[in-house]
Design a protein around this motif. Sequence first.
Motif, PDB file in Angstrom:
ATOM      1  N   ASN A  26     -21.816 -22.440  52.731  1.00 22.87           N
ATOM      2  CA  ASN A  26     -21.464 -23.224  51.538  1.00 22.87           C
ATOM      3  C   ASN A  26     -20.147 -23.967  51.703  1.00 22.87           C
ATOM      4  N   ASP A  27     -19.211 -23.395  52.482  1.00 20.77           N
ATOM      5  CA  ASP A  27     -17.874 -23.975  52.602  1.00 20.77           C
ATOM      6  C   ASP A  27     -17.551 -24.468  54.011  1.00 20.77           C
ATOM      7  N   GLY A  28     -18.518 -24.514  54.908  1.00 16.48           N
ATOM      8  CA  GLY A  28     -18.228 -24.957  56.267  1.00 16.48           C
ATOM      9  C   GLY A  28     -19.247 -24.425  57.252  1.00 16.48           C
ATOM     10  N   PHE A  29     -18.753 -23.686  58.246  1.00 15.26           N
ATOM     11  CA  PHE A  29     -19.613 -23.165  59.307  1.00 15.26           C
ATOM     12  C   PHE A  29     -19.175 -21.777  59.736  1.00 15.26           C
ATOM     13  N   HIS A  30     -20.152 -20.955  60.094  1.00 17.19           N
ATOM     14  CA  HIS A  30     -19.898 -19.668  60.731  1.00 17.19           C
ATOM     15  C   HIS A  30     -20.206 -19.879  62.208  1.00 17.19           C
ATOM     16  N   VAL A  31     -19.239 -19.575  63.078  1.00 19.62           N
ATOM     17  CA  VAL A  31     -19.365 -19.850  64.501  1.00 19.62           C
ATOM     18  C   VAL A  31     -19.531 -18.546  65.264  1.00 19.62           C
ATOM     19  N   ILE A  32     -20.529 -18.533  66.156  1.00 19.22           N
ATOM     20  CA  ILE A  32     -20.795 -17.369  67.005  1.00 19.22           C
ATOM     21  C   ILE A  32     -20.726 -17.849  68.453  1.00 19.22           C
ATOM     22  N   SER A  33     -19.810 -17.273  69.227  1.00 19.84           N
ATOM     23  CA  SER A  33     -19.649 -17.624  70.632  1.00 19.84           C
ATOM     24  C   SER A  33     -20.771 -17.017  71.453  1.00 19.84           C
ATOM     25  N   HIS A  34     -21.284 -17.750  72.438  1.00 19.77           N
ATOM     26  CA  HIS A  34     -22.367 -17.248  73.287  1.00 19.77           C
ATOM     27  C   HIS A  34     -21.869 -16.350  74.413  1.00 19.77           C
ATOM     28  N   ASP A  35     -20.614 -16.499  74.827  1.00 20.76           N
ATOM     29  CA  ASP A  35     -20.143 -15.753  75.988  1.00 20.76           C
ATOM     30  C   ASP A  35     -19.462 -14.429  75.652  1.00 20.76           C
ATOM     31  N   ASP A  36     -19.190 -14.162  74.407  1.00 20.65           N
ATOM     32  CA  ASP A  36     -18.686 -12.850  73.992  1.00 20.65           C
ATOM     33  C   ASP A  36     -19.030 -12.638  72.527  1.00 20.65           C
TER      34      ASP A  36
ATOM     35  N   SER B 103     -13.826 -23.707  57.774  1.00 24.10           N
ATOM     36  CA  SER B 103     -14.093 -24.320  56.465  1.00 24.10           C
ATOM     37  C   SER B 103     -14.073 -25.840  56.587  1.00 24.10           C
ATOM     38  N   MET B 104     -14.602 -26.507  55.594  1.00 28.11           N
ATOM     39  CA  MET B 104     -14.535 -27.964  55.565  1.00 28.11           C
ATOM     40  C   MET B 104     -13.079 -28.416  55.498  1.00 28.11           C
ATOM     41  N   ASN B 105     -12.234 -27.625  54.851  1.00 24.87           N
ATOM     42  CA  ASN B 105     -10.806 -27.933  54.817  1.00 24.87           C
ATOM     43  C   ASN B 105     -10.212 -27.883  56.229  1.00 24.87           C
TER      44      ASN B 105
END
Length: 76
Positions: A14-24, A31-33
């Motif tokens: 809702n407020d941006g992105f949740h980031v998941i790294s592939h290498d660990d 956030s969009m901010n």
Amino acid sequence: MNRQLNGFTAIQTNDGFHVISHDDTKEFDISMNDINEFANKYAQDTFKGKNPELSEREEIIFSIWEMVLIPDSTIH
């Protein structure tokens, strides 16, 4: 929207992105901010002729920023 980019997956929230790294197991939220602040700083540095060194987090924000600004249908 889920997108896999350069070693990470960005899941839109809702407020941006949740980031998941592939290498660990690193996961964090952007956030969009955060994106707006990065874009402003990057534009100012570029305007001043600087070539900013980006941290790993900033490189991910830059990739997400490009993803948001450039549609999939764009042919380079």
